[in-house]
Scaffold this motif. Structure first.
Motif, short mmCIF file in Angstrom:
data_model
loop_
_atom_site.label_atom_id
_atom_site.label_comp_id
_atom_site.label_asym_id
_atom_site.label_seq_id
_atom_site.Cartn_x
_atom_site.Cartn_y
_atom_site.Cartn_z
N MET A 41 0.83 -1.20 0.00
CA MET A 41 0.00 0.00 0.00
C MET A 41 0.87 1.26 0.00
SD MET A 41 -3.10 0.15 -0.39
CE MET A 41 -4.03 -1.25 -0.99
N ASP A 45 0.64 4.64 -2.30
CA ASP A 45 0.64 6.00 -1.73
C ASP A 45 1.73 6.84 -2.39
OD1 ASP A 45 -1.34 5.20 0.00
OD2 ASP A 45 0.02 4.86 1.70
N ASN A 156 -6.67 -6.06 13.39
CA ASN A 156 -7.72 -5.30 12.71
C ASN A 156 -7.22 -4.85 11.34
OD1 ASN A 156 -10.20 -3.97 12.46
ND2 ASN A 156 -9.33 -2.03 13.16
N GLY A 157 -7.93 -5.28 10.27
CA GLY A 157 -7.44 -5.02 8.91
C GLY A 157 -6.47 -6.10 8.50
N GLY A 160 -5.08 -7.38 4.26
CA GLY A 160 -4.37 -6.59 3.25
C GLY A 160 -2.94 -7.07 3.05
N CYS A 161 -2.02 -6.11 2.94
CA CYS A 161 -0.62 -6.46 2.70
C CYS A 161 0.07 -6.91 3.99
CB CYS A 161 0.13 -5.27 2.11
SG CYS A 161 -0.46 -4.74 0.50
N VAL A 162 -0.17 -6.17 5.08
CA VAL A 162 0.54 -6.43 6.34
C VAL A 162 -0.14 -7.53 7.16
CG1 VAL A 162 1.26 -5.37 8.53
CG2 VAL A 162 1.34 -4.01 6.44
N ASP A 181 -11.67 -8.29 9.05
CA ASP A 181 -11.58 -7.67 7.72
C ASP A 181 -12.93 -7.85 7.02
OD1 ASP A 181 -10.58 -6.71 5.07
OD2 ASP A 181 -8.64 -6.89 6.06
N LYS A 185 -12.83 -11.58 2.64
CA LYS A 185 -11.46 -12.01 2.91
C LYS A 185 -11.37 -13.01 4.06
CE LYS A 185 -9.83 -7.59 1.26
NZ LYS A 185 -9.25 -6.31 1.58
N TYR A 200 -15.91 -6.87 9.35
CA TYR A 200 -16.07 -5.53 9.92
C TYR A 200 -17.33 -4.83 9.41
CZ TYR A 200 -14.23 -3.14 5.68
OH TYR A 200 -14.04 -2.66 4.41
N ILE A 218 -4.20 -2.35 11.97
CA ILE A 218 -3.67 -2.00 10.65
C ILE A 218 -4.71 -1.18 9.87
CG2 ILE A 218 -2.69 -2.92 8.50
CD1 ILE A 218 -2.19 -5.57 10.17
N THR A 221 -9.11 2.37 12.15
CA THR A 221 -10.48 2.89 11.98
C THR A 221 -11.18 3.22 13.29
OG1 THR A 221 -11.17 0.57 11.92
CG2 THR A 221 -10.96 1.70 9.80
N ILE A 240 -0.51 0.64 13.40
CA ILE A 240 0.25 0.88 12.16
C ILE A 240 -0.52 1.97 11.44
CG2 ILE A 240 0.99 -0.12 9.98
CD1 ILE A 240 1.43 -2.75 11.43
N ALA A 241 -0.01 3.17 11.52
CA ALA A 241 -0.85 4.35 11.23
C ALA A 241 -1.06 4.56 9.74
CB ALA A 241 -0.18 5.59 11.82
N ARG A 242 -2.27 4.95 9.40
CA ARG A 242 -2.60 5.35 8.02
C ARG A 242 -2.95 6.82 7.95
NH1 ARG A 242 -4.18 0.26 5.70
NH2 ARG A 242 -4.97 1.26 3.86
N TRP A 270 8.42 3.28 13.52
CA TRP A 270 8.70 2.31 12.46
C TRP A 270 10.14 2.46 11.96
CZ3 TRP A 270 8.15 3.60 6.79
CH2 TRP A 270 8.37 2.47 5.99
N1 LIG Z 1 4.73 3.98 10.92
C1 LIG Z 1 3.64 3.38 10.49
O1 LIG Z 1 2.75 3.16 11.27
C2 LIG Z 1 3.54 2.99 9.04
C3 LIG Z 1 4.69 2.77 8.31
C4 LIG Z 1 4.58 2.36 7.00
C5 LIG Z 1 3.33 2.20 6.43
N2 LIG Z 1 2.22 2.47 7.14
C6 LIG Z 1 0.86 2.35 6.58
O2 LIG Z 1 0.37 1.10 7.00
C7 LIG Z 1 -0.60 0.65 6.09
C8 LIG Z 1 -0.28 -0.80 5.83
O3 LIG Z 1 -1.42 -1.54 5.74
P1 LIG Z 1 -1.68 -2.55 4.58
O4 LIG Z 1 -0.63 -2.36 3.56
O5 LIG Z 1 -1.90 -3.89 5.13
O6 LIG Z 1 -3.02 -1.93 4.04
P2 LIG Z 1 -4.12 -2.64 3.15
O7 LIG Z 1 -3.47 -3.63 2.24
O8 LIG Z 1 -4.95 -1.54 2.60
O9 LIG Z 1 -4.99 -3.48 4.22
C9 LIG Z 1 -5.90 -2.90 5.06
C10 LIG Z 1 -7.04 -3.87 5.25
O10 LIG Z 1 -7.95 -3.29 6.19
C11 LIG Z 1 -9.27 -3.54 5.71
N3 LIG Z 1 -10.21 -2.60 6.29
C12 LIG Z 1 -10.73 -1.46 5.75
N4 LIG Z 1 -11.60 -0.90 6.62
C13 LIG Z 1 -11.63 -1.68 7.71
C14 LIG Z 1 -12.34 -1.62 8.93
N5 LIG Z 1 -13.21 -0.64 9.21
N6 LIG Z 1 -12.14 -2.60 9.83
C15 LIG Z 1 -11.27 -3.61 9.59
N7 LIG Z 1 -10.58 -3.73 8.42
C16 LIG Z 1 -10.76 -2.77 7.50
C17 LIG Z 1 -9.13 -3.41 4.22
O11 LIG Z 1 -10.23 -4.04 3.58
P3 LIG Z 1 -11.09 -3.37 2.41
O12 LIG Z 1 -10.54 -3.98 1.15
O13 LIG Z 1 -12.48 -3.78 2.68
O14 LIG Z 1 -10.88 -1.87 2.47
C18 LIG Z 1 -7.81 -4.13 3.97
O15 LIG Z 1 -7.99 -5.51 3.80
C19 LIG Z 1 -0.47 1.49 4.84
O16 LIG Z 1 -1.56 2.39 4.76
C20 LIG Z 1 0.81 2.28 5.07
O17 LIG Z 1 0.75 3.58 4.53
C21 LIG Z 1 2.31 2.85 8.45
#
Ligand SMILES: NC(=O)c1ccc[n+]([C@@H]2O[C@H](COP(=O)([O-])OP(=O)(O)OC[C@H]3O[C@@H](n4cnc5c(N)ncnc54)[C@H](OP(=O)(O)O)[C@@H]3O)[C@@H](O)[C@H]2O)c1
Length: 323
Positions: A41, A45, A156-157, A160-162, A181, A185, A200, A218, A221, A240-242, A270
């Motif tokens: 993800m 971005d 939570n979440g 996805g990728c993580v 999720d 999924k 969810y 993750i 929300t 893991i902040a978005r 991170w």
């Molecule tokens: N320092 C840090 O904290 C840090 C560092 C690097 C990256 N990040 C961020 O971390 C994120 C990594 O996550 P990822 O790559 O795993 O994201 P992802 O692939 O988008 O996965 C997120 C999952 O959460 C689900 N979701 C959406 N709304 C939800 C809800 N209300 N309740 C539960 N699940 C829900 C999504 O499903 P749907 O398909 O239904 O939407 C998706 O399956 C990225 O956004 C990145 O920018 C943070």
């Protein structure tokens, strides 16, 4: 050599394959022949330039990096002056987030210090799914940890990728895992080993009667006020902040609410591409405790389709780009 590049932020159509000169490694640098790369993800971005605030770091008006892709596994092709410890033919892997990106290519140049040796038994396509998202899962669980066998861990979440890495790592630690999720999924999450799954769209885990020792968030929300209800006494939460606002809420309010409720709620710093994390993840891969799911494979000239697949939310596992 070919590389996926872009000249501007924008929809994924801004990506194109360019023919570039063969790179020459400078002092301390290594040229890697890419065996496989995967999308996160964070890559999307980066292409879209979101959130806009992040452009302070990635280029205000135009992206400062034209190259794309952070997760790479491949073979050392050539080493520059002053490189010790790596030789042509060595297998390596990395998250190139802090060193210029560029995994979507035939060849990528990186500082030798950013490359970690990859065990012979881990294929490139498996390894390439791991560095960015696997490390985020590992560090998030560590921040909320240590996880003790039998503890109730909610991810939570998780789809996805993580999330798939978090579910499998928590299971490997002996936790009882609940994965949240979208309903589409949940089969994947059960296959990954989740003991319990929550859709969810139908159920709010912060309003049920179950509480958890660890919540790894993750999806990002829920507010601190809601999350505290889901934490058992002594429970720990890591984000893991978005979203910047949510990060600030958890960083500032989390510790206060945690102290009042006997829980630990917070964020963590991170640190991408830590060799010690990759070594730990390699151990989990070799042991079969983490088995990454690959959704689809694309060629370099299909990078736009690969990003569309990620953007669609339809991917079940990591999207690979194999030159
Ligand atoms: N320092 C840090 O904290 C840090 C560092 C690097 C990256 N990040 C961020 O971390 C994120 C990594 O996550 P990822 O790559 O795993 O994201 P992802 O692939 O988008 O996965 C997120 C999952 O959460 C689900 N979701 C959406 N709304 C939800 C809800 N209300 N309740 C539960 N699940 C829900 C999504 O499903 P749907 O398909 O239904 O939407 C998706 O399956 C990225 O956004 C990145 O920018 C943070």
């Amino acid at each position: 050599m070919r590389a996926v590049v872009r000249d501007e932020y924008g929809p994924v159509d801004v990506l194109r394959v360019a023919a570039l000169a063969r790179p020459v490694p400078g002092p301390g640098e290594v040229v890697v022949q890419v065996g496989a790369a995967s999308l996160n993800m964070g890559d999307l971005d980066h292409v879209l330039g979101r959130p806009r605030l992040a452009r302070i770091g990635t280029g205000l008006f135009r992206p400062s990096h034209s190259r794309v892709g952070v997760d790479v596994a491949g073979t050392v092709e050539e080493t520059g002056p002053d490189v010790t410890g790596l030789r042509p033919g060595d297998r390596v892997w990395a998250d190139l987030f802090e060193v210029g990106h560029g995994a979507l290519a035939d060849l990528v140049t990186a500082p030798a210090s950013a490359l970690t040796p990859l065990p012979d038994t881990v294929p490139f396509d498996v390894a390439a799914t791991v560095p960015h998202s696997g490390s985020l899962a590992l560090q998030g669980l560590r921040a909320a940890g240590p996880i003790r066998p039998g503890e109730r861990v909610l991810v939570n979440g998780a789809g996805g990728c993580v999330g798939p890495f978090a579910v499998q790592i928590a299971k490997a630690r002996g936790a009882v895992v609940t994965a949240v999720d979208h309903g589409d999924k949940l089969d994947l999450l059960r296959e990954l080993g989740a003991d319990e799954v929550i859709d969810y769209t139908r159920e709010d885990f912060t309003r049920g009667d179950r509480q958890f020792d660890v919540v790894l968030d993750i999806a990002d929300t829920r507010s601190v006020a809601a999350l505290r209800r889901a934490l058992a006494p002594g429970g720990r939460y890591a984000l893991i902040a978005r979203r910047l606002g949510s990060f600030a809420e958890k960083a500032l309010l989390g510790p206060v609410v945690g102290r009042l409720t006997g829980t630990r709620i917070g964020v963590f710093p991170w640190r991408p591409n830590q060799a010690s994390d990759l070594d730990e993840l390699a151990g989990l891969l070799v042991a079969g405790d983490v088995v990454p799911r690959i959704d689809r494979r694309y060629g370099l000239d299909e990078a736009v389709e690969a990003f569309r697949r990620l953007e669609s939310g339809q991917a079940r596992g990591k999207v690979l780009v194999v030159p």
